[in-house]
Design a protein around this motif. Structure first.
Motif, PDB file in Angstrom:
ATOM      1  N   LYS A   1      81.462  12.335 -20.975  1.00 20.03           N
ATOM      2  CA  LYS A   1      81.602  13.780 -20.800  1.00 20.03           C
ATOM      3  C   LYS A   1      82.041  14.398 -22.130  1.00 20.03           C
ATOM      4  O   LYS A   1      82.904  13.848 -22.829  1.00 20.03           O
ATOM      5  CB  LYS A   1      82.627  14.105 -19.709  1.00 20.03           C
ATOM      6  CG  LYS A   1      82.195  13.659 -18.316  1.00 20.03           C
ATOM      7  CD  LYS A   1      80.899  14.316 -17.903  1.00 20.03           C
ATOM      8  CE  LYS A   1      80.331  13.782 -16.602  1.00 20.03           C
ATOM      9  NZ  LYS A   1      78.987  14.306 -16.315  1.00 20.03           N
ATOM     10  N   TYR A   2      81.443  15.538 -22.456  1.00 21.74           N
ATOM     11  CA  TYR A   2      81.714  16.208 -23.741  1.00 21.74           C
ATOM     12  C   TYR A   2      83.219  16.405 -23.969  1.00 21.74           C
ATOM     13  O   TYR A   2      83.734  16.087 -25.047  1.00 21.74           O
ATOM     14  CB  TYR A   2      80.985  17.560 -23.776  1.00 21.74           C
ATOM     15  CG  TYR A   2      81.372  18.428 -24.958  1.00 21.74           C
ATOM     16  CD1 TYR A   2      80.829  18.207 -26.221  1.00 21.74           C
ATOM     17  CD2 TYR A   2      82.307  19.462 -24.806  1.00 21.74           C
ATOM     18  CE1 TYR A   2      81.211  18.987 -27.312  1.00 21.74           C
ATOM     19  CE2 TYR A   2      82.686  20.244 -25.884  1.00 21.74           C
ATOM     20  CZ  TYR A   2      82.130  20.001 -27.136  1.00 21.74           C
ATOM     21  OH  TYR A   2      82.510  20.772 -28.202  1.00 21.74           O
ATOM     22  N   ASN A   3      83.927  16.914 -22.976  1.00 18.65           N
ATOM     23  CA  ASN A   3      85.365  17.191 -23.134  1.00 18.65           C
ATOM     24  C   ASN A   3      86.166  15.923 -23.408  1.00 18.65           C
ATOM     25  O   ASN A   3      87.133  15.943 -24.182  1.00 18.65           O
ATOM     26  CB  ASN A   3      85.927  17.904 -21.904  1.00 18.65           C
ATOM     27  CG  ASN A   3      85.439  19.346 -21.815  1.00 18.65           C
ATOM     28  OD1 ASN A   3      85.043  19.934 -22.816  1.00 18.65           O
ATOM     29  ND2 ASN A   3      85.467  19.912 -20.617  1.00 18.65           N
ATOM     30  N   ASP A   4      85.751  14.809 -22.795  1.00 19.93           N
ATOM     31  CA  ASP A   4      86.430  13.525 -23.051  1.00 19.93           C
ATOM     32  C   ASP A   4      86.210  13.082 -24.497  1.00 19.93           C
ATOM     33  O   ASP A   4      87.138  12.607 -25.164  1.00 19.93           O
ATOM     34  CB  ASP A   4      85.914  12.441 -22.095  1.00 19.93           C
ATOM     35  CG  ASP A   4      86.375  12.664 -20.663  1.00 19.93           C
ATOM     36  OD1 ASP A   4      87.398  13.356 -20.475  1.00 19.93           O
ATOM     37  OD2 ASP A   4      85.707  12.155 -19.745  1.00 19.93           O
ATOM     38  N   PHE A   5      84.986  13.245 -24.977  1.00 13.98           N
ATOM     39  CA  PHE A   5      84.658  12.841 -26.350  1.00 13.98           C
ATOM     40  C   PHE A   5      85.490  13.653 -27.343  1.00 13.98           C
ATOM     41  O   PHE A   5      86.066  13.115 -28.294  1.00 13.98           O
ATOM     42  CB  PHE A   5      83.158  13.049 -26.619  1.00 13.98           C
ATOM     43  CG  PHE A   5      82.679  12.386 -27.889  1.00 13.98           C
ATOM     44  CD1 PHE A   5      82.050  11.148 -27.853  1.00 13.98           C
ATOM     45  CD2 PHE A   5      82.861  12.986 -29.132  1.00 13.98           C
ATOM     46  CE1 PHE A   5      81.609  10.525 -29.021  1.00 13.98           C
ATOM     47  CE2 PHE A   5      82.417  12.371 -30.303  1.00 13.98           C
ATOM     48  CZ  PHE A   5      81.800  11.135 -30.242  1.00 13.98           C
ATOM     49  N   ILE A   6      85.566  14.966 -27.119  1.00 16.37           N
ATOM     50  CA  ILE A   6      86.299  15.851 -28.032  1.00 16.37           C
ATOM     51  C   ILE A   6      87.795  15.564 -28.000  1.00 16.37           C
ATOM     52  O   ILE A   6      88.458  15.482 -29.043  1.00 16.37           O
ATOM     53  CB  ILE A   6      86.027  17.336 -27.691  1.00 16.37           C
ATOM     54  CG1 ILE A   6      84.545  17.686 -27.881  1.00 16.37           C
ATOM     55  CG2 ILE A   6      86.905  18.268 -28.538  1.00 16.37           C
ATOM     56  CD1 ILE A   6      83.972  17.444 -29.271  1.00 16.37           C
ATOM     57  N   SER A   7      88.342  15.381 -26.800  1.00 12.29           N
ATOM     58  CA  SER A   7      89.796  15.173 -26.693  1.00 12.29           C
ATOM     59  C   SER A   7      90.222  13.800 -27.207  1.00 12.29           C
ATOM     60  O   SER A   7      91.291  13.649 -27.799  1.00 12.29           O
ATOM     61  CB  SER A   7      90.268  15.363 -25.248  1.00 12.29           C
ATOM     62  OG  SER A   7      89.637  14.432 -24.399  1.00 12.29           O
ATOM     63  N   LEU A   8      89.370  12.783 -27.019  1.00 10.08           N
ATOM     64  CA  LEU A   8      89.733  11.433 -27.451  1.00 10.08           C
ATOM     65  C   LEU A   8      89.258  11.114 -28.871  1.00 10.08           C
ATOM     66  O   LEU A   8      89.789  10.217 -29.514  1.00 10.08           O
ATOM     67  CB  LEU A   8      89.181  10.402 -26.454  1.00 10.08           C
ATOM     68  CG  LEU A   8      89.835  10.488 -25.064  1.00 10.08           C
ATOM     69  CD1 LEU A   8      89.038   9.696 -24.037  1.00 10.08           C
ATOM     70  CD2 LEU A   8      91.274   9.999 -25.113  1.00 10.08           C
TER      71      LEU A   8
END
Length: 365
Positions: free
Chosen positions: A325-332
């Protein structure tokens, strides 16, 4: 995925000026009707801030945004459904598009001639609606005539088809567009091959003067009231201002210009995003050191279908999809961190791809 939006409107409403802002292709823009004789096609890059964020983290050699096609179609006049002006050509060009961007003049300027002598965007809208509806009615009536012969033979499918077609004919006879007719998925099949002009999704673009670009004006309010039952989007844009913005060389200059006007984003950027949505399109990403890329899919596509957008072999030999998921990639911050956190999903053939998914396909051909 070659999907097209057609820009339509009466002559001299700002279609070609807007098209020039959207595309590097240069349609002739002049103060007289019919300056756009052939449809101009521009391949438009779709702005997506998510690509910028992925680029910062992945640092790829190349970034590839997604695109759509915009077609600038010759100005239509009253009587087009009967072949007046460039009517037949106009209607043929619009039939080939998947969605309509309908530009309406919502500004006063004595130096720019209006084909009907006065500014009235609701009247202008109705002129084009009427021409498209008349053409659709002709198409539906022709089909109905053939179906009625089958009804007389007792064909049960023809009875149902006749009933659905009659609903479309009734609506069109009442001056309503085909898109206002409520049908089930099964019923919609009966008109799919007719490619009805007024069944296409539509975005109304109110072309305003500089003083109205942030807040709209009386003309815009009239348009909004006129289309409230159509399930259509309305966008306020200043085509001439967009042309001025396009002339500025740097991003910072453009942002400063927009801030002076009280705007956060260029109108063409909003227009492209809305056109993309109008076509029922979504985006998924592939992200690696060689390339970060946006891929266009239709809403509701499965993982194998989405893989097929890259290459047909990917769809034929699909094994599974690794999905972040895009948000997971950005946050991690990286693919490795996502895997470590157990946030990467492995999906099969039934998975419906979501807008913003970052995907890696496993396949075997």
């Amino acid at each position: 995925m070659a999907l097209k939006c057609g820009i339509v409107g009466l002559p001299n409403v700002g279609k070609s000026t807007l098209f020039n802002c959207l595309s590097n292709a240069k349609a002739q823009s002049a103060n007289f009707p019919f300056c756009t004789i052939e449809p101009n096609v521009g391949v438009i890059t779709v702005p997506d801030e998510r690509l910028n964020e992925l680029e910062k983290l992945v640092k790829p050699e190349k970034v590839q945004p997604t695109t759509i096609e915009i077609v600038d179609i010759a100005g239509l006049v009253k009587g087009a459904s009967k072949g007046e002006g460039l009517g037949n050509k106009f209607l043929a060009n619009i039939r080939e598009t998947d969605a309509i961007i309908h530009v309406l003049r919502c500004f006063d300027d004595g130096n720019v001639v209006h084909v009907d002598g006065s500014v009235d965007p609701v009247r202008d809208k109705e002129i084009i609606d009427t021409e498209l509806q008349l053409k659709d009615l002709e198409t539906v009536q022709k089909k109905l005539d053939g179906v009625k012969r089958k009804v007389q033979t007792g064909d049960k499918s023809a009875v149902k088809e006749n009933e659905v077609l009659q609903r479309y004919a009734d609506a069109l006879n009442q001056g309503k567009s085909a898109r206002t007719v409520e049908v089930t998925k099964e019923e919609a099949v009966f008109v799919k091959d007719l490619h009805l002009l007024t069944n296409k999704p539509v975005l109304y673009v109110c072309n305003v003067d500089e003083g109205s670009v942030a807040t709209g004006n009386e003309y815009v309010e009239k348009v909004k009231a006129a289309v409230k039952d159509e399930n259509a989007e309305v966008l306020v844009i200043g085509a001439q201002i967009e042309a001025d913005i396009a002339e500025l060389e740097t991003f910072d200059e453009r942002q400063e210009f927009l801030q002076d006007l009280g705007l956060s984003d260029a109108g063409v950027s909003k227009l492209i995003k809305m056109a993309y949505k109008l076509l029922n399109l979504e985006t998924y990403f592939t992200a690696g050191v060689k390339e970060v890329r946006a891929w266009t899919i239709k809403h509701g596509m499965t993982a194998p279908q989405a893989a097929g957008v890259i290459h047909t072999d990917f769809e034929k030999g699909f094994i599974r999809a690794e999905v972040i998921k895009y948000n997971d990639f950005i946050s991690l911050g990286s693919e490795a961190a996502v895997k470590e956190a157990g946030k990467m999903a492995v999906e099969g053939k039934e998975y419906i791809v979501q807008d913003g998914d970052i995907m890696h396909f496993r396949f075997n051909v």
